[in-house]
Design an enzyme around this catalytic site. Structure first.
Site, mmCIF file in Angstrom:
data_model
loop_
_atom_site.group_PDB
_atom_site.id
_atom_site.type_symbol
_atom_site.label_atom_id
_atom_site.label_comp_id
_atom_site.label_asym_id
_atom_site.label_seq_id
_atom_site.Cartn_x
_atom_site.Cartn_y
_atom_site.Cartn_z
ATOM 1 C CG ASP A 132 9.669 2.642 1.595
ATOM 2 O OD1 ASP A 132 9.128 1.611 2.014
ATOM 3 O OD2 ASP A 132 10.763 2.638 1.006
ATOM 4 N NE ARG A 182 6.902 -2.590 3.377
ATOM 5 C CZ ARG A 182 7.485 -1.869 2.408
ATOM 6 N NH1 ARG A 182 7.814 -0.618 2.618
ATOM 7 N NH2 ARG A 182 7.709 -2.413 1.222
#
Length: 305
Positions: A132, A182
């Site tokens: 992340d 992502r």
């Protein structure tokens, strides 16, 4: 303005105590968080698997400044991966890791060591890890750790936040064969010196980054609930000759579940971001900040409706 206020309170210890202690908060949190235990997370993951959805699982927590807590988070991920192994999800069941939860704020070497342990556990089960991305102060550190992890675990992915001015250049550097990226809009309160502030500007930045990734040789992971972005993704896939399976959509647990299933039914890979754990406050507040509809849902729940 409301979104900025919610992002500001996401780091407030006083608001955290107030919100966490309010009984009806749990009713709303359950929409976005798949329980507090590994078993609760596994139950949610099995349900998503049966709906033909892939998952990426986040053990909630961030910004630890304690070495023992960082080690405990790494251990929690390994326990999670061991619990998921019997499900035989393979690459359809990965984990998402915040490096600040495994020691990044203390020492990059510590974060790298713990991330390696998690990557090794994922690899042993035929799965992988996506890092992340957090606030802009961590980007260079995160990308440096990513490069080191990819030397041994080349499938390690990373999130890029489109609202940062630098992100188009980061996407160009990452749009290479085998690179999993992502693309998200961004969910942290960033200053105007480093990030776009208006919704329209953020949307345009997202599309610019998306085009770079779809034109590249990597594997784009398009994190969006926006039908306009989904339509643009399909146009870009056609323009650049991308087949189904050469990119995927990612959506948050509990948001637009009908759309998730529709896309999966049309043959797309759809991966649901599944958070679990008791340290849910920061994640929850950022979800409220992202969409006014989430705030309305919260208020209805507080009213008992």
């Amino acid at each position: 303005m409301l979104g900025q206020l919610l992002l500001a309170t996401s780091r407030s210890a006083l608001v955290r105590r107030s919100v966490s202690g309010f009984p009806l908060t749990r009713k709303v949190v359950d929409r976005f968080v798949a329980g507090e235990s590994v078993q609760e997370a596994r139950t949610a993951i099995e349900r998503l698997r049966d709906a033909k959805l892939a998952v990426t699982v986040d053990h909630l927590g961030e910004e630890t400044r304690d070495a023992d807590a960082a080690a405990a988070t790494a251990k929690a991920y390994i326990t999670l991966l061991d619990a998921l192994r019997p499900l035989e999800l393979g690459r359809r069941g990965e984990v998402s890791v915040k490096l600040s939860a495994v020691g990044q704020r203390l020492d990059d070497a510590m974060a790298l060591e713990h991330a390696r342990e998690i990557c090794a556990a994922a690899d042993a089960g035929g799965s992988t890890v996506t890092l992340d991305m957090e606030d802009h102060t961590t980007v260079d550190s995160t990308l440096a750790i990513l490069r080191k992890l990819r030397a041994d675990f080349p499938s390690t992915g990373v999130a890029i936040q489109a609202y940062l001015f630098r992100s188009a250049d980061d996407c160009r550097a990452l749009a290479v064969e085998g690179s999993r990226v992502r693309l998200v809009k961004g969910a942290y309160r960033e200053p105007a010196s480093v990030a776009y502030q208006g919704k329209s500007d953020v949307d345009k930045a997202y599309v610019r980054c998306l085009r770079i990734l779809m034109a590249g040789q990597g594997y784009p992971m398009v994190a969006t609930h926006d039908d306009r972005i989904i339509s643009i993704t399909e146009l870009l896939a056609d323009r650049f000759g991308r087949r189904l399976g050469s990119y995927e959509y990612q959506m948050l647990y509990g948001i637009r579940t009908d759309r998730q299933e529709d896309l999966a039914g049309a043959g797309h890979t759809v991966r649901v971001y599944v958070p679990y754990g008791d340290d849910w406050y920061g994640y929850f507040m950022r979800r409220l900040a992202e969409r006014p509809a989430n705030v309305a849902f919260f208020l209805r729940a507080l009213g008992g409706k």
